[in-house]
Design a protein around this motif. Structure first.
Motif, PDB file in Angstrom:
ATOM      1  N   ALA A 655       0.822  -1.207   0.000  1.00 30.47           N
ATOM      2  CA  ALA A 655       0.000   0.000   0.000  1.00 30.47           C
ATOM      3  C   ALA A 655       0.859   1.261   0.000  1.00 30.47           C
ATOM      4  CB  ALA A 655      -0.929  -0.007   1.216  1.00 30.47           C
ATOM      5  N   THR A 656       1.955   1.260   0.806  1.00 34.45           N
ATOM      6  CA  THR A 656       2.786   2.466   0.874  1.00 34.45           C
ATOM      7  C   THR A 656       3.562   2.693  -0.419  1.00 34.45           C
ATOM      8  OG1 THR A 656       4.552   1.180   1.951  1.00 34.45           O
ATOM      9  CG2 THR A 656       3.018   2.346   3.370  1.00 34.45           C
ATOM     10  N   VAL A 657       4.106   1.636  -1.013  1.00 34.69           N
ATOM     11  CA  VAL A 657       4.895   1.840  -2.240  1.00 34.69           C
ATOM     12  C   VAL A 657       3.992   2.241  -3.396  1.00 34.69           C
ATOM     13  CG1 VAL A 657       4.856  -0.559  -3.035  1.00 34.69           C
ATOM     14  CG2 VAL A 657       6.733   0.905  -3.669  1.00 34.69           C
ATOM     15  N   VAL A 658       2.768   1.689  -3.438  1.00 30.84           N
ATOM     16  CA  VAL A 658       1.834   2.083  -4.497  1.00 30.84           C
ATOM     17  C   VAL A 658       1.505   3.564  -4.388  1.00 30.84           C
ATOM     18  CG1 VAL A 658      -0.570   1.839  -5.254  1.00 30.84           C
ATOM     19  CG2 VAL A 658       0.827  -0.186  -4.894  1.00 30.84           C
ATOM     20  N   GLU A 659       1.304   4.036  -3.146  1.00 34.92           N
ATOM     21  CA  GLU A 659       0.982   5.459  -2.975  1.00 34.92           C
ATOM     22  C   GLU A 659       2.173   6.340  -3.322  1.00 34.92           C
ATOM     23  OE1 GLU A 659      -0.973   6.342   0.655  1.00 34.92           O
ATOM     24  OE2 GLU A 659      -1.015   8.494   0.311  1.00 34.92           O
ATOM     25  N   MET A 660       3.399   5.914  -2.940  1.00 28.92           N
ATOM     26  CA  MET A 660       4.580   6.711  -3.268  1.00 28.92           C
ATOM     27  C   MET A 660       4.776   6.803  -4.775  1.00 28.92           C
ATOM     28  SD  MET A 660       7.564   6.097  -0.418  1.00 28.92           S
ATOM     29  CE  MET A 660       7.570   4.341  -0.380  1.00 28.92           C
ATOM     30  N   LEU A 661       4.614   5.685  -5.472  1.00 36.83           N
ATOM     31  CA  LEU A 661       4.772   5.709  -6.926  1.00 36.83           C
ATOM     32  C   LEU A 661       3.683   6.555  -7.581  1.00 36.83           C
ATOM     33  CD1 LEU A 661       5.721   1.968  -7.531  1.00 36.83           C
ATOM     34  CD2 LEU A 661       7.204   3.950  -7.865  1.00 36.83           C
ATOM     35  N   GLY A 662       2.454   6.460  -7.022  1.00 38.03           N
ATOM     36  CA  GLY A 662       1.384   7.290  -7.555  1.00 38.03           C
ATOM     37  C   GLY A 662       1.672   8.770  -7.387  1.00 38.03           C
ATOM     38  N   ASP A 663       2.254   9.145  -6.231  1.00 35.96           N
ATOM     39  CA  ASP A 663       2.621  10.549  -6.010  1.00 35.96           C
ATOM     40  C   ASP A 663       3.679  11.016  -6.996  1.00 35.96           C
ATOM     41  OD1 ASP A 663       0.846  10.782  -3.992  1.00 35.96           O
ATOM     42  OD2 ASP A 663       2.295  10.628  -2.366  1.00 35.96           O
ATOM     43  N   LEU A 664       4.506  10.074  -7.474  1.00 36.37           N
ATOM     44  CA  LEU A 664       5.544  10.438  -8.445  1.00 36.37           C
ATOM     45  C   LEU A 664       4.989  10.510  -9.871  1.00 36.37           C
ATOM     46  CD1 LEU A 664       8.434   8.229  -7.022  1.00 36.37           C
ATOM     47  CD2 LEU A 664       8.399  10.720  -7.102  1.00 36.37           C
ATOM     48  N   GLY A 665       3.696  10.235 -10.034  1.00 35.14           N
ATOM     49  CA  GLY A 665       3.067  10.393 -11.339  1.00 35.14           C
ATOM     50  C   GLY A 665       2.884   9.108 -12.108  1.00 35.14           C
ATOM     51  N   TYR A 666       3.381   7.980 -11.611  1.00 39.97           N
ATOM     52  CA  TYR A 666       3.313   6.739 -12.359  1.00 39.97           C
ATOM     53  C   TYR A 666       1.908   6.126 -12.294  1.00 39.97           C
ATOM     54  CZ  TYR A 666       8.407   6.931 -12.352  1.00 39.97           C
ATOM     55  OH  TYR A 666       9.706   7.310 -12.534  1.00 39.97           O
ATOM     56  N   ARG A 667       1.580   5.370 -13.311  1.00 42.23           N
ATOM     57  CA  ARG A 667       0.372   4.531 -13.286  1.00 42.23           C
ATOM     58  C   ARG A 667       0.782   3.205 -12.643  1.00 42.23           C
ATOM     59  NH1 ARG A 667      -2.094   0.993 -17.684  1.00 42.23           N
ATOM     60  NH2 ARG A 667      -4.209   0.581 -16.966  1.00 42.23           N
ATOM     61  N   VAL A 668       0.079   2.790 -11.597  1.00 43.66           N
ATOM     62  CA  VAL A 668       0.534   1.661 -10.787  1.00 43.66           C
ATOM     63  C   VAL A 668      -0.498   0.536 -10.824  1.00 43.66           C
ATOM     64  CG1 VAL A 668       1.385   0.911  -8.547  1.00 43.66           C
ATOM     65  CG2 VAL A 668       1.712   3.291  -9.272  1.00 43.66           C
TER      66      VAL A 668
END
Length: 766
Positions: A655-668
């Motif tokens: 959950a945390t890594v998905v949110e961090m990647l989402g904040d960086l603009g990536y589609r996860v």
């Protein structure tokens, strides 16, 4: 007062012209039913206060009059949860009955014209219909009417529950790590079988919070159903003395057959319980047990040595985390028991040989000196065997714990980094998050040092010329050591190359330099020497850990206080330190030792009191040409718009890594294991990066997932992550060629740079 049809109630009153739900609710509320009366009759002081709080983004509630009639803003309505909107216009005592006494005191003090402030105040609220422990920063100020008399209280409410729980979780994980480290170190150094199982049982009780724990040895009678109590913790042994040993029942059998962990939140309700006569359950007078947890202890040969059993008289006391911790402890217990058995066997053999040697001495006095030499040599070998077994046991402990501990640190670190966004602008909150992240960093460093000592870290070796490498560290060494110590670097000509991890050799040299500096408090000279060396068979006989061959020798010599023989004998042991409390972890030399041994090398220390110390590192010669070392990109953190598939079995980490990647603009995209990730890949959805944990449950491993992903999507980039890689992508202590690894716990910036790095490599390949 009710709004007329077609007319916005907010526009009826100037002080309520604020966008937001609460302004509309206040305007629409029938205040004539409350002691405040209709809005038109409200005093200007009340209207001004309401206007003020409605414009505030901070949760604020006014408690007006002696009864504390509640009027609040939108931010407070979020805090109130399920109590909103019923709280609006209610008396504070009736609105929050579970904290009525607390609020009575608030009203009393506020109506006396005094203020109150609470930092991280713990309360139990029923916001969602059930008790909930929360923490808040509370500030109460009196409200003054037109006559200058206190007429109510203004409360500013900032909830700090998430921060407090994060701090508690970090403290708990640190405590668990300390228990595991202490237990591992103790059992690794202990060869008495009884003491080993007692220490393990005590540790299990401490880790799980069990009321009692027991270790039963797997000694079967001819019917194959009797076991021997070997250790008990939490209660006196008299509590079990009047009962027979357990039998091969449905509850006990899986443990003693090594079939896996048995975890029951209520053993009395378990279908396996009470199926065997004559007791049909626990005998009368037995300690009451509801929560039940049992873990088999299995030898490296596959033999089930026994089982660890833990109980509590309340149901639901043991959680899956306890199971994970105890599986690691049981593994270390098995290693320690195996070692103790080996020691006992060696001791018996030594006794037999000693008796034979004494008989031979009586028959032939001329052989006396030779017999004495042989005994001394065997004693030395046995001591080296014990030391090697102790080091191996500690290495297995650190590897077993590192994966779960680093996962826990990743959860804490990731959530703290995400929480930092919400606390932006709150100096106090930002400072506390920064302190918590510093604690995570210290925990990560400790785990990394333990892995280095245990020879379990994933090395990324390069062919390096140590002479040129050290020359580039000169300025950093001088800044680290200080001006009171002279530094001399001596490099031999024709220096060979060696295959070594540059980051680890840098850490090792800095650790040795810092130790040397601390040994020269009044100044002195530090000499760093690099040269070629060949170790022959004679040297290997004197130093059994070494191997004959060609090496690059790195020596660090100081003119400091030196070591006594006793200190020298313990120099490489983890957590052993002669420094004062707070000046070192005792892991510096241990880390150097583990790194050099994992790199195929050898470490030797020479020291004399008052003369100084020399530490020599022998690193195997490499025949290949020197690799080009690339500087790490420390530029600004950037994200992207690519699609990343995250495969992670730990739900909270995922959950945390998905949110961090989402904040960086990536589609996860996300998957809970390798099989789920492969299904997503096979669905045909475009994927740019596979970001997968190395160690996941299920028949499909992460390396195989990466291989099949590249077959289906040849341009996909693969990034592995783990707190401990085992042997999946690491062989011979080194990362497999072409493998990219991001070790847990990682920061958001490190994740962002690594993603861009592997995407850049993909473009180069394309």
């Amino acid at each position: 007062m009710r709004a007329e049809e077609g007319v916005s109630p907010v526009n009826d009153h100037t002080f309520l012209r604020v966008d937001g739900e609460l302004a509309r609710l206040i305007a629409d509320y029938d205040w004539a039913l409350t002691p405040l009366g209709p809005i038109d009759a409200w005093p200007q002081s009340l209207k001004s206060t309401i206007s003020l709080i409605l414009h505030s983004p901070v949760p604020i509630v006014t408690l007006w009059g002696e009864l504390g009639i509640m009027i609040y803003n939108d931010a407070y309505s979020l805090f109130a949860g399920g109590r909103h909107p019923q709280l609006l216009g209610s008396e504070v005592r009736k609105g929050w009955p579970e904290v009525a006494d607390f609020n009575d005191n608030v009203m009393k003090v506020g109506l006396e014209g005094k203020t109150l402030a609470y930092l991280d105040q713990e309360l139990v609220l029923h916001r969602s219909g059930k008790p909930e422990r929360v923490w808040m920063n509370l500030d109460y100020s009196p409200l003054i009417n037109e006559d200058g008399v206190p007429c109510g209280v203004m409360a500013i409410v900032v909830e700090t529950t998430a921060k407090i729980k994060a701090e508690q979780a970090l403290r708990n994980e640190t405590r668990l790590l300390q228990i595991l480290n202490r237990t591992g170190a103790n059992i690794a150094a202990e060869l008495d079988l009884g003491k080993v199982v007692q220490m393990v049982t005590d540790a299990g009780v401490e880790l799980t919070g069990a009321q009692f724990g027991a270790f039963f040895y797997n000694v079967l009678n001819k019917e194959g159903e009797s076991y021997m109590l070997y250790a008990l913790s939490g209660v006196d042994k008299d509590a079990f003395s009047k009962f027979p040993m357990p039998r091969n029942t449905a509850v006990f059998e899986p443990t003693f057959k090594g079939e896996g962990v048995v975890l029951s939140h209520d053993i009395i309700a378990d279908p396996r319980y009470g199926r065997n006569a004559p007791h049909k359950g626990m005998p009368k007078g037995h300690l009451p047990v509801r929560s039940y947890l049992a873990v088999p202890v299995t030898s490296r040969t596959g033999e089930v040595l026994g089982g660890l059993f833990f109980g509590h008289n309340e149901p639901g006391k043991f959680q899956p985390d306890h199971e994970t911790l105890l599986v690691g402890v049981a593994g270390q217990a098995a290693t320690a028991i195996d070692n103790a058995r080996l020691f006992q066997a060696a001791d018996r053999e030594l006794t037999v040989r000693r008796n034979a040697e004494e008989a031979l001495q009586r028959l032939n006095a001329t052989l006396e000196q030779r017999v004495l030499d042989e005994i001394a040599e065997r004693s030395k070998t046995e001591e080296q065997l014990r030391q090697s077994q102790k080091m191996e046991a500690l290495g297995q402990l650190t590897g077993g714990v590192a994966h779960d501990f680093n996962n826990l640190l990743q959860i804490i670190s990731g959530n703290l980094q995400l929480l930092a966004k919400d606390m932006a602008g709150n100096a106090r909150g930002e400072r506390r998050i920064e302190n918590a992240l510093a604690g995570v960093s210290r925990g990560s460093k400790l785990a990394s040092q333990l892995l280095a000592f245990g020879r379990r870290q994933a090395l990324e070796p390069k062919v390096v010329n140590i002479g040129r490498f050290i020359a580039g560290m000169g300025d950093m060494m001088r800044r680290t050591i200080g001006e009171s110590i002279e530094i001399e670097i001596v490099r031999s000509g024709g220096l060979w190359n060696t295959l070594v991890d540059p980051a680890q050799i840098e850490n090792a040299l800095l650790n040795l330099a810092i130790n040397a500096r601390d040994a020269m408090p009044d100044g002195g000279k530090l000499t760093i020497e690099v040269g070629n060396a060949s170790l022959d068979d004679a040297y290997v006989r004197r130093n059994p850990e070494a191997e004959a061959g060609q090496f690059v020798m790195l020596a660090v010599t100081d003119t400091g206080t030196g070591m006594t023989p006793a200190v020298l004998a313990q120099a490489f042991e983890p957590f052993f330190s002669t420094k004062s409390v707070g000046r070192g972890t005792g892991l510096g030399l241990s880390m150097v030792y583990g790194f050099v041994r994992q790199s195929g090398g050898h470490v030797k220390i020479y020291s004399e009191i008052g003369q100084g110390t020399t530490v020599k590192l022998y690193l195997p010669r490499a025949q290949q040409n020197e690799d080009e070392l690339i500087e790490t990109d420390l530029g600004p953190t950037i994200g992207g718009t690519e699609t990343i598939l995250v495969a992670e079995d730990d739900e909270e980490v995922r959950a945390t890594v998905v949110e961090m990647l989402g904040d960086l603009g990536y589609r996860v995209l996300k998957a809970k294991d390798a099989a789920s990730a492969l299904s997503i890949i096979e669905s045909g959805v475009p994927i740019d990066v596979l970001f997968t944990d190395v160690v996941m449950p299920g028949p499909l491993g992460s390396p195989e997932l990466a291989r099949q992903a590249r077959q289906r999507l040849p341009q996909i980039a693969v990034l592995f992550t783990s707190g401990y890689t085992e042997n999946a992508i690491v062989h011979g202590g080194r990362l497999d060629p072409g493998v990219e690894l991001l070790s847990k716990p990682y920061q958001r910036e490190a994740l962002a740079r690594k993603i861009r790095h592997i995407l850049a490599l993909r473009r180069e390949r394309g």
